[in-house]
Scaffold this motif. Structure first.
Motif, PDB file in Angstrom:
ATOM      1  N   PRO A 112     -14.857  -6.808  -4.779  1.00 26.15           N
ATOM      2  CA  PRO A 112     -14.593  -8.253  -4.726  1.00 26.15           C
ATOM      3  C   PRO A 112     -15.508  -8.994  -5.692  1.00 26.15           C
ATOM      4  N   VAL A 113     -15.090 -10.170  -6.092  1.00 27.38           N
ATOM      5  CA  VAL A 113     -15.865 -10.969  -7.038  1.00 27.38           C
ATOM      6  C   VAL A 113     -17.236 -11.285  -6.447  1.00 27.38           C
ATOM      7  N   GLY A 114     -18.272 -10.945  -7.202  1.00 26.09           N
ATOM      8  CA  GLY A 114     -19.631 -11.216  -6.772  1.00 26.09           C
ATOM      9  C   GLY A 114     -20.285 -10.092  -5.998  1.00 26.09           C
ATOM     10  N   ASP A 115     -19.512  -9.060  -5.599  1.00 22.36           N
ATOM     11  CA  ASP A 115     -20.068  -7.961  -4.810  1.00 22.36           C
ATOM     12  C   ASP A 115     -20.470  -6.766  -5.660  1.00 22.36           C
ATOM     13  N   TYR A 116     -20.015  -6.729  -6.915  1.00 22.43           N
ATOM     14  CA  TYR A 116     -20.296  -5.549  -7.742  1.00 22.43           C
ATOM     15  C   TYR A 116     -21.739  -5.552  -8.217  1.00 22.43           C
ATOM     16  N   ASN A 117     -22.364  -4.401  -8.160  1.00 17.26           N
ATOM     17  CA  ASN A 117     -23.708  -4.213  -8.671  1.00 17.26           C
ATOM     18  C   ASN A 117     -23.784  -2.828  -9.296  1.00 17.26           C
ATOM     19  N   LYS A 118     -24.522  -2.710 -10.386  1.00 14.06           N
ATOM     20  CA  LYS A 118     -24.595  -1.429 -11.082  1.00 14.06           C
ATOM     21  C   LYS A 118     -25.179  -0.331 -10.207  1.00 14.06           C
ATOM     22  N   LEU A 119     -25.982  -0.699  -9.210  1.00 15.04           N
ATOM     23  CA  LEU A 119     -26.605   0.286  -8.336  1.00 15.04           C
ATOM     24  C   LEU A 119     -25.849   0.480  -7.030  1.00 15.04           C
TER      25      LEU A 119
ATOM     26  N   LEU B 157     -15.034   4.254  -6.650  1.00 14.08           N
ATOM     27  CA  LEU B 157     -14.706   2.835  -6.769  1.00 14.08           C
ATOM     28  C   LEU B 157     -15.077   2.348  -8.165  1.00 14.08           C
ATOM     29  N   THR B 158     -14.096   1.891  -8.911  1.00 14.56           N
ATOM     30  CA  THR B 158     -14.351   1.314 -10.218  1.00 14.56           C
ATOM     31  C   THR B 158     -14.727  -0.158 -10.066  1.00 14.56           C
ATOM     32  N   LYS B 159     -15.197  -0.756 -11.147  1.00 16.30           N
ATOM     33  CA  LYS B 159     -15.694  -2.131 -11.096  1.00 16.30           C
ATOM     34  C   LYS B 159     -14.619  -3.113 -10.639  1.00 16.30           C
ATOM     35  N   ASP B 160     -13.363  -2.893 -11.050  1.00 15.01           N
ATOM     36  CA  ASP B 160     -12.308  -3.835 -10.706  1.00 15.01           C
ATOM     37  C   ASP B 160     -11.913  -3.781  -9.233  1.00 15.01           C
ATOM     38  N   ARG B 161     -12.390  -2.774  -8.501  1.00 16.10           N
ATOM     39  CA  ARG B 161     -12.053  -2.669  -7.072  1.00 16.10           C
ATOM     40  C   ARG B 161     -13.032  -3.434  -6.182  1.00 16.10           C
TER      41      ARG B 161
END
Length: 233
Positions: free
Chosen positions: A147-154, A141-145
């Motif tokens: 949802p807004v606000g759900d991405y975290n580096k970990l 899963l890349t960052k653009d996949r």
């Protein structure tokens, strides 16, 4: 006579022409050097930057833009110092077209050599893998996949194993994703990693890795760390 062709791109979308973006970036660098601290005087330096760009020899083509378009280099400041001769001979149109065609052929040959060189370098790092319908894979899963606000580096970057539902082409596959995964079900092959059957708990704990080779590197580093600090911590 010179077989000129117009190539159109969509309106208000200059990104479709990569060469335009390269030229704009080069002109921006030239203007930055010419204006110095007088940033607002860029419009007075634009013609100077344009002439310098068109007069410079391109590393890939081996010719300057002036030569590619007009088959000759224009006279610069140093060329205009002597008094021009009034008896200068002007070639025929056929000679001009022939010379222009020779330059264009040389440009194509040079660009092909450069493209082959870059392709050879890129192919060294490219992994060729294909999947069939029914195969199971890990999907990255890349960052653009997210949802807004759900991405975290970990956050977990690899999901699966998931089943391949459709092979659209060798580069795109449709996967059977769980209902709670809110993203498109079509993935590029570079974001898919083969799944080799049942794995142990140790392997499942490393699903954050993008490439399977990274797991071996992590284990090797961990062993070296333990050997170095064994008994000291």
């Amino acid at each position: 006579m010179v077989n000129t062709q117009l190539k159109f791109s969509s309106a208000y979308h200059p990104q479709t022409d990569g060469q335009t973006e390269v030229v704009n970036r080069s002109l921006g660098n030239l203007l930055r050097s010419l204006v110095g601290e007088n940033v607002r005087s860029w419009d007075f330096k634009l013609s100077q930057a344009e002439f310098a760009h068109n007069h410079a020899v391109n590393r890939s083509t081996g010719f300057s833009p002036f030569q590619v378009v007009y088959s000759v280099l224009p006279r610069g400041h140093l060329d205009l110092l002597p008094v021009p001769s009034k008896t200068r001979w002007h070639g025929k149109a056929e000679d001009f077209v022939r010379g222009l065609q020779e330059i264009h052929q040389s440009v194509k040959d040079n660009l092909q050599k450069v493209a082959d060189k870059y392709k050879q370098y890129t192919d060294r790092k490219k992994r060729h893998v294909e999947f069939e319908v029914g195969d199971f894979v890990w999907a990255v899963l890349t960052k653009d996949r997210f949802p807004v606000g759900d991405y975290n580096k970990l956050s977990v970057r690899k999901i699966g194993p998931v089943e391949v539902l459709e092979k659209i082409n060798p580069n795109a596959y449709r996967l059977k994703l769980s209902s709670h995964i809110r993203t498109a079900d079509v993935f590029n092959v570079k974001h898919l990693v083969p799944y080799y059957g049942d794995t142990s708990d140790d392997d499942n704990s490393m699903v954050n890795s993008v490439h399977p080779e990274e797991n071996d590197e992590v284990q090797e580093l961990a062993c070296k760390f333990l050997e170095k600090y064994d008994g000291k911590i």
